[in-house]
Design an enzyme around this catalytic site. Structure first.
Site, PDB file in Angstrom:
ATOM      1  N   ASP A  32      -0.266   1.754  -9.459  1.00 17.59           N
ATOM      2  CA  ASP A  32      -0.559   3.364  -9.850  1.00 17.59           C
ATOM      3  C   ASP A  32       0.640   4.116  -9.950  1.00 17.59           C
ATOM      4  O   ASP A  32       0.650   5.141 -10.493  1.00 17.59           O
ATOM      5  CB  ASP A  32      -1.444   3.662  -9.002  1.00 17.59           C
ATOM      6  N   ASP A  86       3.004   6.793   2.997  1.00 12.59           N
ATOM      7  CA  ASP A  86       1.932   5.948   3.224  1.00 12.59           C
ATOM      8  C   ASP A  86       2.035   4.800   4.342  1.00 12.59           C
ATOM      9  O   ASP A  86       0.917   4.589   4.957  1.00 12.59           O
ATOM     10  CB  ASP A  86       1.394   5.158   2.007  1.00 12.59           C
TER      11      ASP A  86
END
Length: 783
Positions: free
Chosen positions: A71, A483
């Site tokens: 992504d 993340d």
């Protein structure tokens, strides 16, 4: 030699064909005059994965030809001999950074050399570029690009749906693409060079997960989300007659054309109430399977079903492993795949099942009955049909030890792409929010044995890098990542055993070490406070980042911001990232904090690398200096670049973070020597910020860092991501910025690079570069 074939009928497209711009991806394109290029080799610091892989595509034409899309980190091709992934989009530069968000990918089913990608990262208004269709005739080694008249959302809701880009198996000059945000269905009849909107397609898709979301993220409309051909209606050399398309519309989700795309109708009798994330057609068995969920995903989804459509009898049958009407259903479905060697064998995944783990379902009788990849025994115990071996990527345990029934590592999450190899019933790959897992003995499942799952992610690096430090002793590199927190990298070519834990941050926003005592380190970062109310957003180490401990923090802190350690490691100055949160300082390892005076909240903090009492702060175009260890700051130079307009850096954050502070760095070994990189150039001060000199050769700068001096030089080598001589790239100067050499090239541009940058103080010429989705790359001089 192929015969010329006529285009499809004009009635199937809009009256006016879109005028598009086509250009070749950089190979040997002419560039404006710029500093000479230095010979460099580039490679990744090994982490292995680290981000969401929403799509894996196996070629139906050639064994072992496999592609993966991410992504935010581009696309990859599988190298079977090396058993690793090869990046395909590193040529994407700052001007087209959104092309690293790949919303769909298609392998040509006729010509194995051809591959296509639909690229564009955000549909928000602040993303400066429209989407594009990328086409390659050499398996992704080189690309041509066609700009689209609308944006694409490779990092938006619904990115796990698909594939929305498809090549006609009858006439591979014909491609279809399902567009988001009301833009409908598009078609190309010249292998992706030009595109026209299919005016006959009736429904562009109205669903968004949260129409009231003013940020544009939750209100994103995924649109037309998959296209598949019934190759049973294809004749070689002519367009396939029957085509199915899925739309993000809970009342009208499946459409069909039986005249090669000239007209389209809603498939009658179809189920309603959910969105078909996947549509997979078994031409031999005359069946279309769909997997549905109640949201676009990929983070959520609480209900859904699996349906089978008999394409001859025109009947629908619900074949859900657990139907949505069941009290046991708390998930939708995605990750749908068919075993092309045995088409009655199919698998489907829960679209999201955070607790206790994802569930894979497998049927060998076309969906009549199913078995689960794990079953409950006596709660909280489970029996597993698999063995999960993460020894190659040990950090996938995330350093956790949850109580049963949860386990670590997890089997997966956000498992929207589950693919059985069309040439081998035993091989399966699937993407998760952190890696690609795979197996090569899948059919052990059917005999009652256990199959083995391992990471199949070598070469695919998908972290967003927020900060990097390379101390003069200890590990060569320590990273702050979005993340997954970050790592101490003792060996650049080995996957680290574990990310930072105890305390662990979701994202590490800032790192520093004490220049004269580099075993002392500090890091600040983000996590959800409600999950861990007793943890601090700052952590300390006294052994070079091998082990960490936390101190206290001021009240109201929720975000990491920036932090700096004094040159001797005795003091720390911290500007938390919360709006209006004041700058604070500590004389110990965060045992207590006191508010600094004379400095704006949320300033960017940096320490002098020689004088342990001196700190710098930068805010709104002005520099502030402290000479008492961060207690008080005094304004110094002003009129400096206040901010820099940049695309968002954190991996999957939904907000627009495009306005970012300029980067401030101090030079080791030289008191009062600081550099500032900003949107109007590169600035240098040798008097602790009282005055700055702008380097005339640098038009714009993203970041600056320092490494070991060149042989015969006393001043450190300077590295910058900047625009010099009309070219944006990575540059090195060995003479205090008087002259520059370019150390990357047009094939190594890495999109939105430069949020983190540093040289190596022990290896001349080595530079570490942070990217937003391609992990950490480092360059070594080879000249």
């Amino acid at each position: 030699m192929r015969r010329h074939r006529p285009r499809l009928m004009a009635t199937a497209v809009t009256a006016l064909t879109l005028a598009v711009t086509s250009f070749t991806a950089p190979a040997s394109a002419a560039a404006p005059a710029a500093p000479r290029a230095a010979a460099y080799s580039w490679r990744n610091v090994q982490i292995a994965g680290g981000g969401f892989v929403p799509g894996i595509v196996f070629s139906r034409k050639e064994r072992n030809l496999i592609y993966a899309r991410t992504d935010i980190g581009g696309a990859y091709r599988w190298d079977q001999a090396a058993r690793r992934w090869t990046p395909l989009l590193d040529w994407v530069g700052w001007d087209k950074w959104g092309c690293n968000g790949v919303i769909s990918l298609a392998a040509d089913p006729v010509d194995a050399d051809r591959v296509y990608a639909a690229a564009g990262m955000y549909t928000n208004s602040w993303d400066p570029n429209n989407g594009a269709i990328l086409r390659s005739a050499d398996r992704g080694r080189t690309w041509q690009v066609t700009q689209l008249p609308f944006k694409l959302g490779g990092n938006m809701p619904g990115r796990g749906m698909g594939e929305r880009l498809a090549v006609d198996p009858g006439d591979d000059r014909v491609l279809y693409f399902g567009a988001p945000e009301g833009n409908g269905l598009w078609r190309s009849t010249d292998r992706g060079a030009t595109w026209s909107k299919v005016s006959a397609f009736p429904n562009p898709g109205n669903h968004s997960d949260d129409p009231s979301d003013s940020s544009g993220y939750g209100s994103h409309r995924p649109g037309v989300v998959w296209v598949t051909f019934d190759e049973g209606t294809a004749t070689s050399g002519t367009p396939t007659r029957t085509i199915y398309a899925g739309v993000a519309d809970k009342d009208n989700t499946v459409y069909r054309s039986t005249d090669a795309g000239a007209s389209w109708q809603r498939v009658p009798g179809q189920p309603t109430g959910y969105i078909a994330h996947k549509g997979v057609l078994d031409a031999a068995g005359h069946a279309l399977y769909i997997a549905t969920s109640d949201t676009a995903g990929p983070y959520n989804g609480a209900k859904g079903d699996v349906w089978k459509y008999d394409t001859r009898a025109s009947t629908w049958t619900r074949v859900s492993p657990v139907p949505s009407t069941s009290s046991d259903a708390y998930y939708g479905y995605s990750g749908l795949t068919i075993d092309r060697q045995h088409p009655n064998t199919l698998m489907v995944a829960t679209q999201i099942s955070w607790w206790p783990d994802v569930i894979f379902f497998r049927s060998i009788d076309a969906g009549q009955t199913w078995t689960r990849v794990w079953d409950w025994t006596s709660y909280p115990n489970r029996s597993l049909r698999y063995k999960l071996d993460v020894s190659a990527v040990p950090w996938l345990t995330f350093g956790q030890n949850p109580a049963p029934p949860e386990a670590t590592p997890k089997l997966g999450w956000m498992t929207e792409s589950v693919e059985i190899d069309p040439f081998s019933s035993d091989r399966m790959m699937y993407g998760t929010g952190a890696t690609i897992y795979g197996t090569e003995n899948l059919t052990q499942w059917d005999g009652g044995g256990q199959f083995t799952i391992k990471p199949m992610v070598t070469g695919l690096e998908e972290t967003a890098v927020l900060d990097l430090v390379s101390p003069p002793s200890g590990a060569p590199l320590v990273s702050g990542l979005g993340d997954i927190g970050g790592f101490r990298h003792d060996d650049l070519n080995a996957v680290p055993a574990m990310m930072f834990v105890r305390p662990g941050f979701t994202s590490t926003t800032s790192l520093d070490y004490a220049e004269n005592n580099p075993s002392v380190m500090v890091r600040a970062g983000d996590f959800t406070d409600s999950d861990r109310p007793n943890d601090s957003h700052v952590a300390f180490s006294t052994d070079g980042g091998a082990n960490w401990f936390q101190g206290t923090e001021p009240g109201g802190v929720n975000n990491g911001g920036t932090i700096a350690a004094s040159a001797d490691g005795a003091r720390f100055v911290w500007a938390p990232g919360d709006g209006g949160q004041p700058v604070v300082y500590s004389t110990g390892f965060g045992n207590s904090w006191a508010q600094s005076s004379g400095v704006p909240a949320n300033a960017r903090i940096e320490s002098d690398r020689v004088n342990p009492r001196k700190f710098y702060a930068f805010s709104n175009g002005r520099l502030y200096v402290s000479t008492d260890g961060g207690q008080t700051f005094t304004g110094a130079a002003s009129g400096l670049p206040a901010s820099e307009h940049r695309p968002p850096a954190p991996t999957h954050r939904h907000s627009n973070d495009e306005l970012r502070s300029a980067q401030l760095k101090a030079v080791p070994g030289h008191e009062g020597d600081i550099w500032l990189a900003g949107d109007t150039g590169l600035f240098h001060s040798t008097d602790s910020g009282a005055t700055f000199t702008k380097l005339p050769s640098v038009a714009k700068a993203v970041n600056v860092g320092f490494g070991k001096a060149a042989p015969g030089r006393s001043y450190q080598a300077i590295y910058t991501v900047a625009t010099i001589g009309g070219v944006t790239g990575v540059f090195r100067s060995d003479d205090t910025g008087q002259t520059w050499v370019r150390v990357n090239d047009d094939q190594h541009q890495y999109g939105n690079m430069g949020e983190a940058l540093t040289g190596d103080p022990r290896v001349y010429g080595r530079v570490y570069l942070g990217t937003n989705g391609r992990g950490i790359v480092y360059g070594d001089t080879s000249g």
